[in-house]
Design a protein around this motif. Structure first.
Motif, PDB file in Angstrom:
ATOM      1  N   MET A  96       1.107  -0.941  -0.289  1.00 13.21           N
ATOM      2  CA  MET A  96       0.136  -0.217   0.241  1.00 13.21           C
ATOM      3  C   MET A  96       0.596   1.575   0.099  1.00 13.21           C
ATOM      4  O   MET A  96       1.989   1.247   0.504  1.00 13.21           O
ATOM      5  CB  MET A  96      -0.704  -0.136   0.822  1.00 13.21           C
ATOM      6  CG  MET A  96      -2.381   1.058   0.936  1.00 13.21           C
ATOM      7  SD  MET A  96      -2.600   1.042   2.553  1.00 13.21           S
ATOM      8  CE  MET A  96      -3.963   1.693   2.600  1.00 13.21           C
ATOM      9  N   SER A  97       0.588   2.564  -0.739  1.00 15.58           N
ATOM     10  CA  SER A  97       1.660   3.053  -0.665  1.00 15.58           C
ATOM     11  C   SER A  97      -0.105   4.593  -0.767  1.00 15.58           C
ATOM     12  O   SER A  97      -0.682   4.312  -1.281  1.00 15.58           O
ATOM     13  CB  SER A  97       2.060   3.674  -2.522  1.00 15.58           C
ATOM     14  OG  SER A  97       3.101   4.445  -2.410  1.00 15.58           O
ATOM     15  N   ILE A  98       1.223   5.622  -1.328  1.00 10.19           N
ATOM     16  CA  ILE A  98      -0.065   7.217  -0.876  1.00 10.19           C
ATOM     17  C   ILE A  98       0.070   7.476  -2.425  1.00 10.19           C
ATOM     18  O   ILE A  98       0.136   6.331  -3.894  1.00 10.19           O
ATOM     19  CB  ILE A  98       0.626   8.208  -0.830  1.00 10.19           C
ATOM     20  CG1 ILE A  98       2.369   8.522  -1.516  1.00 10.19           C
ATOM     21  CG2 ILE A  98       0.837   8.505   0.928  1.00 10.19           C
ATOM     22  CD1 ILE A  98       2.485   9.898  -1.096  1.00 10.19           C
ATOM     23  N   THR A  99      -1.345   8.032  -2.410  1.00 13.45           N
ATOM     24  CA  THR A  99      -1.774   7.959  -3.654  1.00 13.45           C
ATOM     25  C   THR A  99      -1.610   9.446  -4.544  1.00 13.45           C
ATOM     26  O   THR A  99      -0.814  10.811  -3.703  1.00 13.45           O
ATOM     27  CB  THR A  99      -3.677   8.413  -3.973  1.00 13.45           C
ATOM     28  OG1 THR A  99      -3.715   8.713  -3.599  1.00 13.45           O
ATOM     29  CG2 THR A  99      -3.249   6.596  -3.833  1.00 13.45           C
ATOM     30  N   PRO A 100      -2.063   9.743  -6.066  1.00 10.12           N
ATOM     31  CA  PRO A 100      -1.808  11.663  -6.723  1.00 10.12           C
ATOM     32  C   PRO A 100      -2.977  12.564  -5.169  1.00 10.12           C
ATOM     33  O   PRO A 100      -1.979  13.823  -4.920  1.00 10.12           O
ATOM     34  CB  PRO A 100      -1.856  11.708  -7.506  1.00 10.12           C
ATOM     35  CG  PRO A 100      -1.302   9.934  -7.838  1.00 10.12           C
ATOM     36  CD  PRO A 100      -1.555   9.366  -7.177  1.00 10.12           C
ATOM     37  N   GLU A 101      -3.685  11.803  -5.656  1.00  9.51           N
ATOM     38  CA  GLU A 101      -4.792  12.296  -4.573  1.00  9.51           C
ATOM     39  C   GLU A 101      -4.272  12.960  -3.311  1.00  9.51           C
ATOM     40  O   GLU A 101      -4.738  14.568  -2.223  1.00  9.51           O
ATOM     41  CB  GLU A 101      -6.538  12.617  -4.312  1.00  9.51           C
ATOM     42  CG  GLU A 101      -7.245  12.579  -3.667  1.00  9.51           C
ATOM     43  CD  GLU A 101      -7.363  14.181  -4.647  1.00  9.51           C
ATOM     44  OE1 GLU A 101      -8.114  15.267  -3.929  1.00  9.51           O
ATOM     45  OE2 GLU A 101      -7.171  13.641  -5.898  1.00  9.51           O
ATOM     46  N   ASP A 102      -3.645  12.082  -2.250  1.00  8.32           N
ATOM     47  CA  ASP A 102      -3.321  11.870  -1.158  1.00  8.32           C
ATOM     48  C   ASP A 102      -2.113  13.133  -1.129  1.00  8.32           C
ATOM     49  O   ASP A 102      -2.519  14.130   0.199  1.00  8.32           O
ATOM     50  CB  ASP A 102      -2.529  10.974  -0.619  1.00  8.32           C
ATOM     51  CG  ASP A 102      -3.439   9.609  -0.428  1.00  8.32           C
ATOM     52  OD1 ASP A 102      -4.387  10.066   0.202  1.00  8.32           O
ATOM     53  OD2 ASP A 102      -3.162   8.964  -0.451  1.00  8.32           O
ATOM     54  N   VAL A 103      -1.445  13.169  -1.680  1.00  4.42           N
ATOM     55  CA  VAL A 103      -0.219  14.259  -1.978  1.00  4.42           C
ATOM     56  C   VAL A 103      -0.716  15.798  -2.438  1.00  4.42           C
ATOM     57  O   VAL A 103      -0.015  16.499  -1.653  1.00  4.42           O
ATOM     58  CB  VAL A 103       0.544  14.146  -2.935  1.00  4.42           C
ATOM     59  CG1 VAL A 103       1.560  15.618  -3.236  1.00  4.42           C
ATOM     60  CG2 VAL A 103       1.816  12.670  -2.839  1.00  4.42           C
ATOM     61  N   LEU A 149       4.966   6.344   8.485  1.00  7.07           N
ATOM     62  CA  LEU A 149       5.715   6.090   6.986  1.00  7.07           C
ATOM     63  C   LEU A 149       4.625   7.144   5.777  1.00  7.07           C
ATOM     64  O   LEU A 149       5.214   7.297   4.701  1.00  7.07           O
ATOM     65  CB  LEU A 149       5.905   4.817   6.657  1.00  7.07           C
ATOM     66  CG  LEU A 149       7.062   3.994   7.154  1.00  7.07           C
ATOM     67  CD1 LEU A 149       6.695   2.294   6.553  1.00  7.07           C
ATOM     68  CD2 LEU A 149       7.881   4.270   6.773  1.00  7.07           C
ATOM     69  N   GLU A 150       3.886   6.810   6.066  1.00  7.48           N
ATOM     70  CA  GLU A 150       2.644   8.088   5.291  1.00  7.48           C
ATOM     71  C   GLU A 150       3.015   9.464   5.061  1.00  7.48           C
ATOM     72  O   GLU A 150       2.951   9.442   4.367  1.00  7.48           O
ATOM     73  CB  GLU A 150       1.167   7.818   5.737  1.00  7.48           C
ATOM     74  CG  GLU A 150       0.631   8.016   4.699  1.00  7.48           C
ATOM     75  CD  GLU A 150      -1.402   8.218   4.625  1.00  7.48           C
ATOM     76  OE1 GLU A 150      -2.254   8.873   4.338  1.00  7.48           O
ATOM     77  OE2 GLU A 150      -1.460   6.863   6.029  1.00  7.48           O
ATOM     78  N   ILE A 151       3.403   9.528   6.565  1.00  4.10           N
ATOM     79  CA  ILE A 151       3.373  11.413   6.265  1.00  4.10           C
ATOM     80  C   ILE A 151       4.713  11.712   5.934  1.00  4.10           C
ATOM     81  O   ILE A 151       4.960  12.099   4.804  1.00  4.10           O
ATOM     82  CB  ILE A 151       3.847  12.366   8.217  1.00  4.10           C
ATOM     83  CG1 ILE A 151       1.976  11.607   8.873  1.00  4.10           C
ATOM     84  CG2 ILE A 151       4.080  13.092   8.234  1.00  4.10           C
ATOM     85  CD1 ILE A 151       2.073  12.040   9.843  1.00  4.10           C
ATOM     86  N   ALA A 152       5.701  10.165   5.903  1.00  3.00           N
ATOM     87  CA  ALA A 152       7.439  10.523   5.431  1.00  3.00           C
ATOM     88  C   ALA A 152       7.410  10.734   3.963  1.00  3.00           C
ATOM     89  O   ALA A 152       7.514  11.622   3.310  1.00  3.00           O
ATOM     90  CB  ALA A 152       8.409   9.621   5.890  1.00  3.00           C
TER      91      ALA A 152
END
Length: 126
Positions: free
Chosen positions: A1-8, A54-57
Motif C-alpha cells: 500500500m502506498s499514497i496516491t496523487p490525491e493524498d499528495v 511512513l505515510e507522512i514521510a
C-alpha cells in the motif's frame, strides 16, 4: 500500500503541487517510495496498512519532489521564484533541500544502521 496523487494534493499547501497533473505526481510518488525504501529495513510494499509515520514521510518527500520537478526556475538557475503566495530566494550555490524525515523513519531503520550524534562505533573482543 502506498499514497496516491490525491493524498499528495490533499496534504500539500502549495498550489503548484495541487495543480500538478496526476501522471507527474505518480512519478513524484515513485521517487519518494524509492527514497524511503532506501532508508528503511522492510520495503513499503510489504506493509498491508502503511504506518502513519511512513505515510507522512512519503507525503513530505513526494511533495518535495513535486515542487522540485515542477519548478523550472531550479533547472534554469533562477535566484528567486514565486509559487502562489509563497516566494523564495536561493542564494548563490544554494538549493532546496530534502525535508528531514529521519525522526519519522527512525523506528523503521535497522538498528545496526542507527547512529547517534553523527558517531558510529563498533567494537569487538580481541
Amino acid at each position: 500500500m502506498s499514497i496516491t496523487p490525491e493524498d499528495v494534493k490533499n496534504y500539500s499547501t502549495f498550489e503548484s503541487v495541487k495543480n500538478r497533473p496526476e501522471t507527474q505526481l505518480k512519478m513524484d510518488i515513485l521517487e519518494a517510495v524509492t527514497y524511503v525504501n532506501s532508508k528503511i529495513e522492510k520495503p513499503l510494499k510489504e506493509y498491508e496498512n502503511l504506518p502513519d509515520e511512513l505515510e507522512i514521510a512519503l507525503l513530505k518527500v513526494a511533495q518535495f519532489y513535486a515542487l522540485v520537478n515542477g519548478d523550472e526556475s531550479i533547472v534554469k538557475g533562477y535566484k528567486s521564484e514565486k509559487i502562489g503566495d509563497y516566494s523564495y530566494t536561493l542564494s548563490d550555490g544554494s538549493n532546496l533541500s530534502m525535508p528531514d524525515v529521519s525522526s519519522l523513519l527512525n523506528g523503521f531503520i535497522p538498528s545496526d544502521e542507527k547512529k547517534t550524534d553523527g558517531v558510529f562505533l563498533r567494537m569487538r573482543g580481541i
